[in-house]
Write a protein that holds these residues in place. Sequence first.
Motif, PDB file in Angstrom:
ATOM      1  N   LEU A  65       0.834  -1.200   0.000  1.00  0.00           N
ATOM      2  CA  LEU A  65       0.000   0.000   0.000  1.00  0.00           C
ATOM      3  C   LEU A  65       0.872   1.254   0.000  1.00  0.00           C
ATOM      4  O   LEU A  65       0.591   2.227  -0.719  1.00  0.00           O
ATOM      5  CB  LEU A  65      -0.923  -0.006   1.227  1.00  0.00           C
ATOM      6  N   LEU A  66       1.940   1.223   0.774  1.00  0.00           N
ATOM      7  CA  LEU A  66       2.851   2.364   0.830  1.00  0.00           C
ATOM      8  C   LEU A  66       3.636   2.514  -0.473  1.00  0.00           C
ATOM      9  O   LEU A  66       3.818   3.625  -0.978  1.00  0.00           O
ATOM     10  CB  LEU A  66       3.817   2.196   2.015  1.00  0.00           C
ATOM     11  N   VAL A  67       4.102   1.383  -1.020  1.00  0.00           N
ATOM     12  CA  VAL A  67       4.880   1.432  -2.254  1.00  0.00           C
ATOM     13  C   VAL A  67       4.030   1.913  -3.428  1.00  0.00           C
ATOM     14  O   VAL A  67       4.509   2.625  -4.320  1.00  0.00           O
ATOM     15  CB  VAL A  67       5.487   0.046  -2.565  1.00  0.00           C
ATOM     16  N   LEU A  68       2.755   1.532  -3.428  1.00  0.00           N
ATOM     17  CA  LEU A  68       1.860   1.911  -4.520  1.00  0.00           C
ATOM     18  C   LEU A  68       1.384   3.362  -4.435  1.00  0.00           C
ATOM     19  O   LEU A  68       0.728   3.851  -5.346  1.00  0.00           O
ATOM     20  CB  LEU A  68       0.641   0.981  -4.547  1.00  0.00           C
ATOM     21  N   THR A  69       1.719   4.033  -3.331  1.00  0.00           N
ATOM     22  CA  THR A  69       1.366   5.446  -3.191  1.00  0.00           C
ATOM     23  C   THR A  69       2.385   6.300  -3.942  1.00  0.00           C
ATOM     24  O   THR A  69       3.582   6.243  -3.648  1.00  0.00           O
ATOM     25  CB  THR A  69       1.349   5.865  -1.712  1.00  0.00           C
ATOM     26  N   PRO A  70       1.951   7.069  -4.949  1.00  0.00           N
ATOM     27  CA  PRO A  70       2.906   7.877  -5.732  1.00  0.00           C
ATOM     28  C   PRO A  70       3.687   8.841  -4.863  1.00  0.00           C
ATOM     29  O   PRO A  70       3.164   9.430  -3.919  1.00  0.00           O
ATOM     30  CB  PRO A  70       1.991   8.630  -6.712  1.00  0.00           C
ATOM     31  N   GLY A  71       4.957   8.974  -5.183  1.00  0.00           N
ATOM     32  CA  GLY A  71       5.822   9.878  -4.459  1.00  0.00           C
ATOM     33  C   GLY A  71       7.068  10.172  -5.277  1.00  0.00           C
ATOM     34  O   GLY A  71       7.052  10.092  -6.505  1.00  0.00           O
ATOM     35  N   ALA A  72       8.151  10.503  -4.598  1.00  0.00           N
ATOM     36  CA  ALA A  72       9.389  10.857  -5.290  1.00  0.00           C
ATOM     37  C   ALA A  72       9.926   9.685  -6.110  1.00  0.00           C
ATOM     38  O   ALA A  72      10.438   9.877  -7.224  1.00  0.00           O
ATOM     39  CB  ALA A  72      10.429  11.311  -4.272  1.00  0.00           C
ATOM     40  N   ASP A  73       9.835   8.464  -5.574  1.00  0.00           N
ATOM     41  CA  ASP A  73      10.319   7.294  -6.307  1.00  0.00           C
ATOM     42  C   ASP A  73       9.540   7.102  -7.609  1.00  0.00           C
ATOM     43  O   ASP A  73      10.118   6.797  -8.657  1.00  0.00           O
ATOM     44  CB  ASP A  73      10.185   6.031  -5.447  1.00  0.00           C
ATOM     45  N   TRP A  74       8.225   7.264  -7.535  1.00  0.00           N
ATOM     46  CA  TRP A  74       7.385   7.161  -8.737  1.00  0.00           C
ATOM     47  C   TRP A  74       7.803   8.209  -9.761  1.00  0.00           C
ATOM     48  O   TRP A  74       7.923   7.914 -10.946  1.00  0.00           O
ATOM     49  CB  TRP A  74       5.913   7.361  -8.356  1.00  0.00           C
ATOM     50  N   ALA A  75       7.981   9.426  -9.283  1.00  0.00           N
ATOM     51  CA  ALA A  75       8.332  10.520 -10.190  1.00  0.00           C
ATOM     52  C   ALA A  75       9.647  10.217 -10.907  1.00  0.00           C
ATOM     53  O   ALA A  75       9.782  10.446 -12.114  1.00  0.00           O
ATOM     54  CB  ALA A  75       8.434  11.838  -9.422  1.00  0.00           C
ATOM     55  N   TYR A  76      10.611   9.689 -10.179  1.00  0.00           N
ATOM     56  CA  TYR A  76      11.899   9.385 -10.790  1.00  0.00           C
ATOM     57  C   TYR A  76      11.778   8.215 -11.758  1.00  0.00           C
ATOM     58  O   TYR A  76      12.388   8.216 -12.831  1.00  0.00           O
ATOM     59  CB  TYR A  76      12.940   9.076  -9.716  1.00  0.00           C
ATOM     60  N   ALA A  77      10.997   7.196 -11.396  1.00  0.00           N
ATOM     61  CA  ALA A  77      10.796   6.045 -12.280  1.00  0.00           C
ATOM     62  C   ALA A  77      10.112   6.470 -13.582  1.00  0.00           C
ATOM     63  O   ALA A  77      10.460   5.989 -14.673  1.00  0.00           O
ATOM     64  CB  ALA A  77       9.967   4.978 -11.576  1.00  0.00           C
ATOM     65  N   ILE A  78       9.150   7.365 -13.489  1.00  0.00           N
ATOM     66  CA  ILE A  78       8.448   7.851 -14.687  1.00  0.00           C
ATOM     67  C   ILE A  78       9.394   8.638 -15.588  1.00  0.00           C
ATOM     68  O   ILE A  78       9.451   8.410 -16.805  1.00  0.00           O
ATOM     69  CB  ILE A  78       7.242   8.722 -14.292  1.00  0.00           C
ATOM     70  N   SER A  79      10.154   9.554 -14.993  1.00  0.00           N
ATOM     71  CA  SER A  79      11.082  10.347 -15.808  1.00  0.00           C
ATOM     72  C   SER A  79      12.148   9.463 -16.424  1.00  0.00           C
ATOM     73  O   SER A  79      12.571   9.688 -17.564  1.00  0.00           O
ATOM     74  CB  SER A  79      11.725  11.452 -14.962  1.00  0.00           C
ATOM     75  N   ALA A  80      12.573   8.423 -15.690  1.00  0.00           N
ATOM     76  CA  ALA A  80      13.556   7.485 -16.232  1.00  0.00           C
ATOM     77  C   ALA A  80      12.945   6.654 -17.347  1.00  0.00           C
ATOM     78  O   ALA A  80      13.613   6.341 -18.342  1.00  0.00           O
ATOM     79  CB  ALA A  80      14.083   6.572 -15.124  1.00  0.00           C
ATOM     80  N   GLY A  81      11.673   6.297 -17.201  1.00  0.00           N
ATOM     81  CA  GLY A  81      11.004   5.519 -18.232  1.00  0.00           C
ATOM     82  C   GLY A  81      10.951   6.235 -19.557  1.00  0.00           C
ATOM     83  O   GLY A  81      10.996   5.599 -20.620  1.00  0.00           O
ATOM     84  N   LEU A  82      10.890   7.547 -19.513  1.00  0.00           N
ATOM     85  CA  LEU A  82      10.838   8.337 -20.741  1.00  0.00           C
ATOM     86  C   LEU A  82      12.221   8.533 -21.350  1.00  0.00           C
ATOM     87  O   LEU A  82      12.350   9.122 -22.414  1.00  0.00           O
ATOM     88  CB  LEU A  82      10.184   9.685 -20.460  1.00  0.00           C
ATOM     89  N   ARG A  83      13.238   8.040 -20.652  1.00  0.00           N
ATOM     90  CA  ARG A  83      14.597   8.105 -21.188  1.00  0.00           C
ATOM     91  C   ARG A  83      15.029   6.727 -21.691  1.00  0.00           C
ATOM     92  O   ARG A  83      16.180   6.354 -21.636  1.00  0.00           O
ATOM     93  CB  ARG A  83      15.566   8.626 -20.126  1.00  0.00           C
ATOM     94  N   ASP A  84      14.044   5.971 -22.147  1.00  0.00           N
ATOM     95  CA  ASP A  84      14.229   4.685 -22.804  1.00  0.00           C
ATOM     96  C   ASP A  84      14.936   3.691 -21.905  1.00  0.00           C
ATOM     97  O   ASP A  84      14.361   3.230 -20.949  1.00  0.00           O
ATOM     98  CB  ASP A  84      14.956   4.868 -24.133  1.00  0.00           C
ATOM     99  N   ARG A  85      16.202   3.357 -22.188  1.00  0.00           N
ATOM    100  CA  ARG A  85      16.846   2.246 -21.512  1.00  0.00           C
ATOM    101  C   ARG A  85      17.378   2.572 -20.123  1.00  0.00           C
ATOM    102  O   ARG A  85      18.146   1.811 -19.541  1.00  0.00           O
ATOM    103  CB  ARG A  85      17.975   1.704 -22.386  1.00  0.00           C
ATOM    104  N   SER A  86      17.024   3.707 -19.558  1.00  0.00           N
ATOM    105  CA  SER A  86      17.499   4.062 -18.225  1.00  0.00           C
ATOM    106  C   SER A  86      16.580   3.574 -17.124  1.00  0.00           C
ATOM    107  O   SER A  86      16.792   3.874 -15.971  1.00  0.00           O
ATOM    108  CB  SER A  86      17.690   5.577 -18.112  1.00  0.00           C
ATOM    109  N   VAL A  87      15.534   2.824 -17.463  1.00  0.00           N
ATOM    110  CA  VAL A  87      14.585   2.360 -16.451  1.00  0.00           C
ATOM    111  C   VAL A  87      15.259   1.441 -15.439  1.00  0.00           C
ATOM    112  O   VAL A  87      15.141   1.633 -14.225  1.00  0.00           O
ATOM    113  CB  VAL A  87      13.396   1.628 -17.100  1.00  0.00           C
ATOM    114  N   VAL A  88      15.959   0.435 -15.912  1.00  0.00           N
ATOM    115  CA  VAL A  88      16.563  -0.560 -15.014  1.00  0.00           C
ATOM    116  C   VAL A  88      17.610   0.056 -14.094  1.00  0.00           C
ATOM    117  O   VAL A  88      17.554  -0.151 -12.878  1.00  0.00           O
ATOM    118  CB  VAL A  88      17.154  -1.739 -15.814  1.00  0.00           C
ATOM    119  N   PRO A  89      18.588   0.832 -14.604  1.00  0.00           N
ATOM    120  CA  PRO A  89      19.549   1.433 -13.671  1.00  0.00           C
ATOM    121  C   PRO A  89      18.906   2.420 -12.703  1.00  0.00           C
ATOM    122  O   PRO A  89      19.347   2.538 -11.557  1.00  0.00           O
ATOM    123  CB  PRO A  89      20.561   2.132 -14.582  1.00  0.00           C
TER     124      PRO A  89
END
Length: 208
Positions: free
Chosen positions: A15-39
């Motif tokens: 429940l806590l992990v699924l709550t959007p926050g700074a980690d979500w924001a960083y994962a989303i911005s990384a997702g838009l940078r193609d192959r930078s999601v995993v690192p």
Amino acid sequence: MDTTTLAAFLAVDLLLVLTPGADWAYAISAGLRDRSVVPAVAGLIAGYAGYTLLAVAGLVVIVASSPSLLTVLTVVGAAYLMWLGWGVLSRPAVPGASMEAMSSSSSSRRQVMLKGAGISGLNPKALLLYFSLFPQFIDSAAGWPVAAQTGLFGSLHMVACAVVYLAVGLLARTVLKTRPSAARAVTRASGAMMIVIGGFLLVERLVG
């Protein structure tokens, strides 16, 4: 330790992990940078791995009980988060642009990973999560050492974070890859979210 305790911990933790926050924001911005999601996600998990080691060693209690140290962590973490957010906000990622070539270099992947580790590792909320949530599920009569139970909870938290943040980053990349304008808007929103969260942490600690 029984399965009921583990199931209850996972339910609360998810429940806590699924709550959007700074980690979500960083994962989303990384997702838009193609192959930078995993690192990026690996960096976020590395930060939580550090907290898990602190918790196993019992140092989390010491740090969390020191108001001055918590204040320093909050100020540094909030400032770092706001700095990263401003960078994302001012330079929104565009899928398929020159960032694709940049993300393929090992130095860039290391930089993305280090930023992720900084976001989770300097977030005092993570320290309080480990300090306030874990003890509620520690069972002294379970026959397991407290350190082993703490290590198990920390490992489960890291697995949950890895699954959720990878899904968030990959979903952002898949859905927005062919929509540059939407990708820019979402990236800017992610950057703004980092700045807001950082500012909130700063005000909460310094004013509260």
